[in-house]
Design a protein around this motif. Structure first.
Motif, PDB file in Angstrom:
ATOM      1  N   ALA A   4       0.967  -1.115   0.127  1.00  0.00           N
ATOM      2  CA  ALA A   4       0.176  -0.190  -0.144  1.00  0.00           C
ATOM      3  C   ALA A   4       0.891   1.134   0.050  1.00  0.00           C
ATOM      4  O   ALA A   4       1.873   1.503   0.841  1.00  0.00           O
ATOM      5  CB  ALA A   4      -0.896   0.022   1.234  1.00  0.00           C
ATOM      6  N   PHE A   5       0.398   2.341  -0.735  1.00  0.00           N
ATOM      7  CA  PHE A   5       1.133   3.478  -1.018  1.00  0.00           C
ATOM      8  C   PHE A   5       0.285   4.641  -0.298  1.00  0.00           C
ATOM      9  O   PHE A   5      -0.780   4.714  -0.775  1.00  0.00           O
ATOM     10  CB  PHE A   5       1.470   4.020  -2.226  1.00  0.00           C
ATOM     11  CG  PHE A   5       2.384   3.024  -3.269  1.00  0.00           C
ATOM     12  CD1 PHE A   5       3.127   1.769  -2.791  1.00  0.00           C
ATOM     13  CD2 PHE A   5       2.102   3.305  -4.469  1.00  0.00           C
ATOM     14  CE1 PHE A   5       3.658   1.204  -3.602  1.00  0.00           C
ATOM     15  CE2 PHE A   5       2.898   2.384  -5.396  1.00  0.00           C
ATOM     16  CZ  PHE A   5       3.614   1.398  -4.944  1.00  0.00           C
ATOM     17  N   LEU A   6       0.639   4.944   1.059  1.00  0.00           N
ATOM     18  CA  LEU A   6       0.009   6.154   1.711  1.00  0.00           C
ATOM     19  C   LEU A   6       0.434   7.346   1.184  1.00  0.00           C
ATOM     20  O   LEU A   6       1.556   7.744   1.691  1.00  0.00           O
ATOM     21  CB  LEU A   6      -0.026   5.643   3.214  1.00  0.00           C
ATOM     22  CG  LEU A   6      -0.806   4.402   3.570  1.00  0.00           C
ATOM     23  CD1 LEU A   6      -0.229   3.846   4.931  1.00  0.00           C
ATOM     24  CD2 LEU A   6      -2.217   4.642   3.293  1.00  0.00           C
ATOM     25  N   CYS A   7      -0.043   7.951   0.291  1.00  0.00           N
ATOM     26  CA  CYS A   7       0.530   9.224  -0.030  1.00  0.00           C
ATOM     27  C   CYS A   7      -0.307  10.406   0.523  1.00  0.00           C
ATOM     28  O   CYS A   7      -1.213  10.664   0.409  1.00  0.00           O
ATOM     29  CB  CYS A   7       0.330   9.386  -1.678  1.00  0.00           C
ATOM     30  SG  CYS A   7       1.070   8.003  -2.391  1.00  0.00           S
ATOM     31  N   THR A   8       0.452  11.588   0.994  1.00  0.00           N
ATOM     32  CA  THR A   8      -0.116  12.785   1.470  1.00  0.00           C
ATOM     33  C   THR A   8       0.356  13.984   0.694  1.00  0.00           C
ATOM     34  O   THR A   8       1.526  14.052   0.549  1.00  0.00           O
ATOM     35  CB  THR A   8       0.465  12.899   2.841  1.00  0.00           C
ATOM     36  OG1 THR A   8       0.092  11.664   3.789  1.00  0.00           O
ATOM     37  CG2 THR A   8      -0.097  14.055   3.373  1.00  0.00           C
ATOM     38  N   ASP A   9      -0.654  14.617   0.091  1.00  0.00           N
ATOM     39  CA  ASP A   9      -0.244  15.786  -0.723  1.00  0.00           C
ATOM     40  C   ASP A   9       0.496  16.861   0.075  1.00  0.00           C
ATOM     41  O   ASP A   9       0.097  17.001   1.326  1.00  0.00           O
ATOM     42  CB  ASP A   9      -1.493  16.457  -1.359  1.00  0.00           C
ATOM     43  CG  ASP A   9      -2.128  15.545  -2.508  1.00  0.00           C
ATOM     44  OD1 ASP A   9      -1.617  14.391  -2.742  1.00  0.00           O
ATOM     45  OD2 ASP A   9      -3.042  15.929  -2.970  1.00  0.00           O
TER      46      ASP A   9
END
Length: 100
Positions: A4-9
């Motif tokens: 899982a890629f948990l990406c925060t802008d």
């Protein structure tokens, strides 16, 4: 194995997201056609505006998963403040586990 890629802008980068979205969608469509992408979608803020992403892929190992994450046009455009890549076990509602 799934990752899982948990990406925060980055704050204030919605326009970067919007400008880069066509290339990002093309990238995900390619991963999907290859069977690498399992699912993906944006996180939303209180105003229902995208402010991050969740992407789940199948990869040989965490290094390969990171390579996939870093090839995303959003990543390349500098949209993300943070990207966590984590091994993930899809237990509930995994279509691969459904009886045929």
């Amino acid at each position: 194995m799934l990752f899982a890629f948990l990406c925060t802008d980055k704050p204030g980068h919605l326009q970067v997201r919007m400008d880069t979205r066509p290339a990002h969608v093309e990238h995900l469509n390619k991963l999907n056609a290859e069977g690498t992408l399992k699912f993906a979608g944006p996180f939303l803020d209180d105003d229902s505006k995208p402010n991050g992403s969740l992407v789940v892929v199948e990869a040989a190992d965490i290094a390969a998963a990171r390579t996939i994450a870093e090839a995303d046009p959003y990543y390349l455009a500098g949209l993300f403040e943070k990207v966590d890549v984590k091994p993930w076990n899809w237990v509930f509602n995994n279509p691969a586990n459904e009886q045929k």
